[in-house]
Enzyme design. Structure first.
Site, PDB file in Angstrom:
ATOM      1  N   GLY A  93     -58.527-109.731 -20.842  1.00  0.00           N
ATOM      2  CA  GLY A  93     -58.513-108.067 -20.610  1.00  0.00           C
ATOM      3  C   GLY A  93     -57.118-107.621 -21.944  1.00  0.00           C
ATOM      4  NE  ARG A  94     -51.700-108.622 -20.318  1.00  0.00           N
ATOM      5  CZ  ARG A  94     -50.392-108.634 -20.014  1.00  0.00           C
ATOM      6  NH1 ARG A  94     -49.814-108.326 -20.434  1.00  0.00           N
ATOM      7  NH2 ARG A  94     -50.318-109.849 -18.923  1.00  0.00           N
ATOM      8  CE  LYS A 114     -49.870-112.610 -21.917  1.00  0.00           C
ATOM      9  NZ  LYS A 114     -49.467-113.919 -21.014  1.00  0.00           N
ATOM     10  NE  ARG A 177     -52.275-117.345 -24.949  1.00  0.00           N
ATOM     11  CZ  ARG A 177     -52.279-116.459 -23.002  1.00  0.00           C
ATOM     12  NH1 ARG A 177     -50.887-117.070 -22.593  1.00  0.00           N
ATOM     13  NH2 ARG A 177     -53.299-116.180 -22.662  1.00  0.00           N
ATOM     14  NE  ARG A 184     -58.508-117.886 -20.253  1.00  0.00           N
ATOM     15  CZ  ARG A 184     -57.400-117.944 -20.122  1.00  0.00           C
ATOM     16  NH1 ARG A 184     -56.838-117.024 -18.973  1.00  0.00           N
ATOM     17  NH2 ARG A 184     -57.164-116.948 -21.493  1.00  0.00           N
ATOM     18  CG  ASP A 251     -56.858-115.314 -13.770  1.00  0.00           C
ATOM     19  OD1 ASP A 251     -56.616-116.206 -12.637  1.00  0.00           O
ATOM     20  OD2 ASP A 251     -56.211-115.508 -14.056  1.00  0.00           O
ATOM     21  CG  ASN A 252     -53.386-117.630 -15.336  1.00  0.00           C
ATOM     22  OD1 ASN A 252     -53.983-117.110 -15.702  1.00  0.00           O
ATOM     23  ND2 ASN A 252     -52.736-116.975 -13.636  1.00  0.00           N
ATOM     24  CG  ASP A 261     -51.331-116.534 -18.279  1.00  0.00           C
ATOM     25  OD1 ASP A 261     -50.969-115.053 -18.865  1.00  0.00           O
ATOM     26  OD2 ASP A 261     -52.927-115.957 -18.060  1.00  0.00           O
TER      27      ASP A 261
HETATM   28  P1  AMP Z   1     -52.719-112.335 -16.485  1.00  0.00           P
HETATM   29  O1  AMP Z   1     -52.210-112.093 -14.751  1.00  0.00           O
HETATM   30  O2  AMP Z   1     -51.731-111.922 -17.085  1.00  0.00           O
HETATM   31  O3  AMP Z   1     -52.634-113.589 -16.337  1.00  0.00           O
HETATM   32  O4  AMP Z   1     -53.899-111.884 -16.250  1.00  0.00           O
HETATM   33  C1  AMP Z   1     -55.379-111.408 -15.335  1.00  0.00           C
HETATM   34  C2  AMP Z   1     -56.569-110.418 -16.042  1.00  0.00           C
HETATM   35  O5  AMP Z   1     -55.967-109.230 -15.737  1.00  0.00           O
HETATM   36  C3  AMP Z   1     -56.687-111.175 -17.104  1.00  0.00           C
HETATM   37  O6  AMP Z   1     -58.009-110.972 -16.770  1.00  0.00           O
HETATM   38  C4  AMP Z   1     -56.426-110.376 -18.289  1.00  0.00           C
HETATM   39  O7  AMP Z   1     -56.683-109.753 -18.622  1.00  0.00           O
HETATM   40  C5  AMP Z   1     -56.021-108.586 -16.869  1.00  0.00           C
HETATM   41  N1  AMP Z   1     -54.429-108.289 -17.095  1.00  0.00           N
HETATM   42  C6  AMP Z   1     -53.569-108.576 -17.520  1.00  0.00           C
HETATM   43  N2  AMP Z   1     -52.737-107.332 -17.495  1.00  0.00           N
HETATM   44  C7  AMP Z   1     -53.154-106.160 -18.547  1.00  0.00           C
HETATM   45  C8  AMP Z   1     -53.573-105.145 -18.636  1.00  0.00           C
HETATM   46  N3  AMP Z   1     -52.173-104.413 -19.099  1.00  0.00           N
HETATM   47  N4  AMP Z   1     -54.893-104.452 -19.214  1.00  0.00           N
HETATM   48  C9  AMP Z   1     -55.650-104.837 -19.082  1.00  0.00           C
HETATM   49  N5  AMP Z   1     -55.896-106.213 -18.833  1.00  0.00           N
HETATM   50  C10 AMP Z   1     -54.844-107.029 -18.164  1.00  0.00           C
HETATM   51 MG    MG Z   2     -54.005-115.206 -16.990  1.00  0.00          MG
END
Ligand code: AMP
Ligand code: MG
Length: 508
Positions: A93-94, A114, A177, A184, A251-252, A261
């Site tokens: 998502g980012r 990222k 990264r 994953r 997912d991590n 992550d």
């Molecule tokens: P994370 O906590 O970084 O492992 O992210 C978990 C999920 O949330 C993943 O699908 C990320 O891509 C999404 N995500 C986290 N932060 C953002 C953000 N600021 N914008 C869009 N997606 C996000």
């Molecule tokens: Mg993640």
């Protein structure tokens, strides 16, 4: 070499072979990017010239403002179990996978951004990252690598010059990264729950060929054995350093066996196995002591994905998969004991059968950790001090122990164990011998770790425009085993008040 001359180095197998598992999309440009850090050594390893990365052209790629020739950015789709609940579709998502390169050692590496803008997987998110968490990931991943822990790496950290709105406006950042891959457990979960059997088989085969070429094709259980083994050894390493990942969602967890992550991660200082720091982990699901069990939980979800690919009766496959997941325990226990034996200087096999004054190494380890918990000892300081006792140097961590009787008893048994190793139980100890043991211990027990208060200090200064503490800490952490004069403050624990109230936040 600059990004332009680098063109022929890209070899984007994920896009070519599994492109349907993501969405081709370029990073979203940012206002006024500036470099926070570049890992020169990693750049060279990839075949890139670090000085070129510092030019406007180099920086543009690291900020997502330009796409390097040969790079084919893609946002990957994946699912994930977040705190035990299946989220059927997460995805980048980012983040943008820029592509793959084969490095100077012949290893295939993903290069990804990222914090590089919205994608079709962004849901409500803004696609951005904050400078603070970018710096945390940069520092902690550098340390983990230097400490010998398999990990994704950080090639660069960039400030975007834009504000990101969280609880309050914060400076935006982008991390570059580098990973063995970004596949994953959640990648296969997505395909097992929503894809076709062919898609699941293709992604599984891609994983095998890329990360486990020695595992035979079309043997999903053999692949599971290999992945479980790597994860068991990885988590044992985390535990030996007091590392708390913080958000071990499926997912991590990589399929390659690298740590990925670094969101709300933290390090134990005062040893407390029940400790966790993440603000979003209300029940302590991912506390220090739960990490092996949580890794097994995620691997059980992976096993569920692979079972349908096994030929033959499903019941037999399920049973076999359960056994493989259970094998985590044996590998983990053995690896953890190995690591802690090394931390205690017990490097060779014991030649004396255990008895009351000379118990098994495992007992020695557990008894020490019990004392560490009862006395709230700094885990890192404890093991460095043990080596210091052998050199008759000051031992600040051990001096704080209140139950001296219990301590002296343990300490005596440890000395016996050290002697038993090298003198065949004869009890003769040579002073020089002990110095060698101390040196060997120092090669496995870091003197510097990314202590939570030091990381926070570096982040706060960077947010205020001062990068010096970040760069200084980074330099310290890249040689974590070598004690250097004038770096005393980096080895000291936080004051207990800081640790008591310390909370980490997700990298969002
Ligand atoms: P994370 O906590 O970084 O492992 O992210 C978990 C999920 O949330 C993943 O699908 C990320 O891509 C999404 N995500 C986290 N932060 C953002 C953000 N600021 N914008 C869009 N997606 C996000
Ligand atoms: Mg993640």
């Amino acid at each position: 070499m600059g990004w332009h001359a680098f063109e022929e180095h890209w070899d984007n197998t994920f896009v070519r072979e599994l492109g349907w598992l993501g969405v081709r999309i370029d990073p979203a440009p940012v206002a006024t990017p500036s470099l926070l850090a570049v890992d020169d050594e990693l750049a060279r390893e990839l075949g890139l010239d670090p000085d070129q990365l510092r030019t406007p052209e180099g920086l543009a790629v690291l900020a997502g403002n330009a796409v390097a020739p040969g790079s084919e950015p893609i946002a990957q789709g994946y699912a994930g179990h977040q705190f035990g609940q299946l989220s059927p579709l997460l995805g980048d998502g980012r983040a943008h996978l820029l592509g793959e390169v084969v490095d100077t050692h012949g290893r295939r590496r993903d290069i990804a951004l990222k914090g590089s803008g919205r994608t079709p997987f962004s849901r409500g998110g803004d696609g951005r990252a904050v400078v603070g968490p970018v710096i945390r990931e940069y520092l902690v991943s550098a340390f983990m690598h230097a400490a010998g822990v398999p990990t994704t790496r950080s090639l660069a950290a960039v400030a975007t010059g834009e504000q990101v709105l969280r609880e309050r406006p914060l400076p935006g950042g982008v991390l570059t990264r580098v990973a063995a891959s970004h596949l994953r457990v959640g990648t296969l979960v997505l395909l097992a729950t929503q894809g076709s059997r062919e898609q699941l088989a293709e992604a599984t085969e891609y994983t095998r060929a890329r990360h486990y070429p020695d595992v035979p094709a079309d043997d999903p259980m053999a692949l599971l054995v290999a992945i479980v083994g790597r994860q068991a050894r990885l988590v044992a390493r985390w535990m030996s350093l007091g590392f708390i990942h913080g958000v071990m969602n499926s997912d991590n967890m990589t399929l390659s066996g690298e740590t990925i992550d670094y969101g709300p991660c933290a390090f134990l200082d005062q040893y407390d196995p029940q400790r966790w720091f993440s603000s979003i982990d209300h029940a302590g699901r991912y506390r220090y002591s739960a990490q092996p069990a949580m890794a097994m939980w995620d691997l059980a979800r992976l096993a569920e994905c692979l079972v349908p690919l096994v030929e033959g009766p499903p019941d037999a496959a399920v049973e076999q998969a359960q056994e493989v997941v259970e094998s985590f325990r044996t590998t983990y226990d053995a690896q953890r004991l190995d690591l802690f034996r090394a931390k205690l200087g017990l490097r060779t096999v014991r030649t004396v059968p255990p008895h009351e004054d000379n118990p098994a190494d495992a007992t020695l380890v557990e008894d020490l950790l019990d004392i560490a918990a009862a006395e709230a000892l700094d885990l890192t300081g404890l093991f460095r001090d043990l080596a210091r006792t052998l050199r008759e140097e000051p031992t600040p961590t051990l001096d704080g122990i209140t139950d001296r009787e219990r301590w002296e008893a343990w300490f005596g048994r440890w000395l016996i164990a050290l002697d038993a190793v090298r003198t065949d139980g004869g009890g003769v100890t040579h002073h020089g011998d002990r110095k060698d043991v101390a040196d060997a211990m120092d090669e496995t027990n870091p003197v510097y770790i990314p202590r939570n208060h030091l990381v926070e200090e570096a982040i706060a200064a960077a947010h205020a425009g001062n990068l010096e503490p970040f760069h200084a800490l980074d330099a310290v952490l890249r040689a974590p085993f070598v004690e250097r004069p004038s770096l005393e403050r980096y080895a000291e624990p936080a004051d207990p008040g800081f640790t008591q109230g310390y909370v980490t936040f997700c990298g969002t």
